[in-house]
Design a protein around this motif. Structure first.
Motif, mmCIF file in Angstrom:
data_model
loop_
_atom_site.group_PDB
_atom_site.id
_atom_site.type_symbol
_atom_site.label_atom_id
_atom_site.label_comp_id
_atom_site.label_asym_id
_atom_site.label_seq_id
_atom_site.Cartn_x
_atom_site.Cartn_y
_atom_site.Cartn_z
ATOM 1 N N GLU A 38 -11.749 6.232 20.702
ATOM 2 C CA GLU A 38 -12.209 4.944 20.179
ATOM 3 C C GLU A 38 -13.252 4.326 21.105
ATOM 4 O O GLU A 38 -13.291 4.614 22.300
ATOM 5 C CB GLU A 38 -11.020 3.990 20.039
ATOM 6 N N THR A 88 -13.358 7.483 3.246
ATOM 7 C CA THR A 88 -12.500 6.830 4.239
ATOM 8 C C THR A 88 -12.592 7.562 5.570
ATOM 9 O O THR A 88 -11.735 8.375 5.916
ATOM 10 C CB THR A 88 -11.046 6.798 3.742
ATOM 11 N N GLY A 89 -13.640 7.264 6.298
ATOM 12 C CA GLY A 89 -13.930 7.975 7.534
ATOM 13 C C GLY A 89 -14.519 9.334 7.219
ATOM 14 O O GLY A 89 -14.467 9.809 6.076
ATOM 15 N N SER A 90 -15.090 9.991 8.215
ATOM 16 C CA SER A 90 -15.676 11.305 7.962
ATOM 17 C C SER A 90 -14.609 12.317 7.550
ATOM 18 O O SER A 90 -14.895 13.264 6.803
ATOM 19 C CB SER A 90 -16.440 11.806 9.192
ATOM 20 N N ALA A 192 -19.610 13.576 14.071
ATOM 21 C CA ALA A 192 -18.922 12.299 14.313
ATOM 22 C C ALA A 192 -19.340 11.659 15.628
ATOM 23 O O ALA A 192 -19.255 10.431 15.781
ATOM 24 C CB ALA A 192 -17.410 12.521 14.299
ATOM 25 N N THR A 220 -19.835 9.179 10.887
ATOM 26 C CA THR A 220 -18.779 8.181 10.800
ATOM 27 C C THR A 220 -19.182 6.897 11.499
ATOM 28 O O THR A 220 -20.032 6.908 12.404
ATOM 29 C CB THR A 220 -17.470 8.710 11.418
ATOM 30 N N SER A 222 -16.653 5.249 12.903
ATOM 31 C CA SER A 222 -15.435 5.040 13.687
ATOM 32 C C SER A 222 -15.648 5.113 15.195
ATOM 33 O O SER A 222 -14.897 4.502 15.954
ATOM 34 C CB SER A 222 -14.375 6.075 13.293
ATOM 35 N N ALA A 228 -13.383 2.000 13.838
ATOM 36 C CA ALA A 228 -12.324 2.980 13.564
ATOM 37 C C ALA A 228 -11.249 2.434 12.640
ATOM 38 O O ALA A 228 -10.704 3.161 11.802
ATOM 39 C CB ALA A 228 -11.696 3.450 14.885
ATOM 40 N N ARG A 231 -12.184 2.511 8.550
ATOM 41 C CA ARG A 231 -12.227 3.768 7.819
ATOM 42 C C ARG A 231 -13.416 3.864 6.866
ATOM 43 O O ARG A 231 -13.288 3.733 5.653
ATOM 44 C CB ARG A 231 -10.914 3.996 7.035
ATOM 45 N N GLY A 233 -16.891 6.473 6.487
ATOM 46 C CA GLY A 233 -17.764 7.552 6.918
ATOM 47 C C GLY A 233 -18.661 7.942 5.760
ATOM 48 O O GLY A 233 -18.548 7.412 4.654
#
Length: 361
Positions: A38, A88-90, A192, A220, A222, A228, A231, A233
């Motif tokens: 993170e 929802t995120g990579s 990422a 992403t 995140s 992060a 969520r 990506g």
């Protein structure tokens, strides 16, 4: 009452559980979480205000097409909006990529060890994982990966920089590899950690994708952007692939708060570059500190370092936790340690030095 359970898909048997980074103990010493890669900094300027404004409309569905974010991404990266898909995120987009390409009887290839979610999302789809070991230097063995391609291969992940080792694939070797991949096999460049790269020989995947219809790029918000918890990506791919991703995405999967925060983050480019620059400086300090202590550490281009500790892995992780930093152990293999704030990195380096002395006597 019948004791027969509902029939579930056999492909789900034995799926490994994704293990998130362990949080810092609430009742322990001053603790730092260095286990999830993170960003240690708060949201970029303007992002919190944007998120709070979006939160006032939680009673409404988000824009399912993510129109504002898609337009911002299109302008920022110089790609057609039709070449974009969000999720929802990579990892959410990665799962859609597998759903769009692979099922029972198909093969999904990736280096190992690499991102922990790859085997999970592959098995969920019913496809077969083909794991190609990293080289002794902890990098992708692209020659071995090319040799492992079969008529059943549908998708290949190249995690660049690789999670958890931080190592990279450079332009010349990547292009040689792509030249050997059949045009009907999708190659996904999972970037990422792209923002942390300082090696000029590592290509921007967006440059590669433009001339190769079978290449897609994952990004992403995140990591470098520090979102992060929201969520969000996205993928950049040629239109047939991007359209398939939009079809397989969970409807309304990216909240309006996440969409608006991502747009605000993209517009805070100067602040982003400053924060990433600070983390890269800390990365250099941590890497050089570990090398000076006698550790063998692969050169990293991500926001973490990798120590291959073998059977000492869990002991090292326990020593770190006792000292007040939580790292990410992979039992029997090694630990991945996120670059955090300076104080956290100091505690980690001190702990690593003390542990190193127990190994050398």
């Amino acid at each position: 009452m019948s004791e027969t359970s509902p029939k579930l898909r056999a492909e789900l048997d034995g799926i490994p559980t994704y293990k998130p980074g362990k949080p810092a103990a609430a009742d322990g010493p001053v603790a730092f979480k260095l286990s999830s890669n993170e960003n240690p900094y708060p949201p970029l300027p303007g992002v919190m205000e944007t998120a709070i404004a979006a939160a006032r409309n939680f009673n409404r569905y988000p824009d399912m097409a993510c129109s504002g974010l898609m337009n911002e991404l299109s302008e920022r990266f110089g790609v057609p909006a039709t070449h974009l898909a969000t999720g929802t995120g990579s990892v959410g987009v990665a799962q859609s990529l597998i759903q769009s390409t692979s099922g029972p009887g198909d093969e999904v290839m990736y280096a190992w060890r690499s991102f922990e979610a790859y085997p999970i999302i592959t098995q969920i789809s019913g496809a077969t994982s083909v794991q190609v070991p990293l080289t002794a230097g902890e990098v992708h063995d692209l020659d071995a990966m090319a040799a492992a391609i079969t008529e059943r291969t549908r998708l290949i992940f190249v995690c660049n920089p690789n999670n958890p080792t931080g190592t990279v694939v450079r332009r010349a070797e990547l292009e040689r590899f792509l030249d050997r991949v059949p045009s009907d096999v999708l190659v996904v460049l999972d970037e990422a950690y792209r923002e942390f790269i300082r090696d000029a020989e590592v290509p921007d995947g967006l440059e590669i994708y433009r001339d190769r219809p079978n290449v897609a790029v994952l990004r992403t918000f995140s990591k470098a952007y520090g979102l992060a918890g929201l969520r969000v990506g996205f993928a950049v791919a040629h239109e047939p692939v991007a359209a398939a991703l939009r079809k397989t995405a969970v409807p309304f999967g990216v909240s309006q708060l996440a969409q608006d925060a991502a747009v605000a983050s993209l517009r805070a480019e100067d602040e982003l570059l400053g924060r990433v620059g600070s983390l890269v400086c800390e990365r250099t300090r941590v890497y050089e500190g570990l090398v000076a202590q006698g550790w063998t550490v692969p050169e990293t281009q991500a926001n973490f370092v990798w120590l291959r500790l073998g059977e000492q892995t869990l002991d090292f992780a326990a020593a770190c936790e006792s000292a007040g930093v939580v790292v990410r152990p992979f039992a029997g293999e090694g630990v991945r340690v996120t670059i955090g704030e300076g104080e956290a990195n100091d505690v980690f380096l001190h702990t690593a030095e003390a542990f190193r002395k127990t190994l050398t006597g």
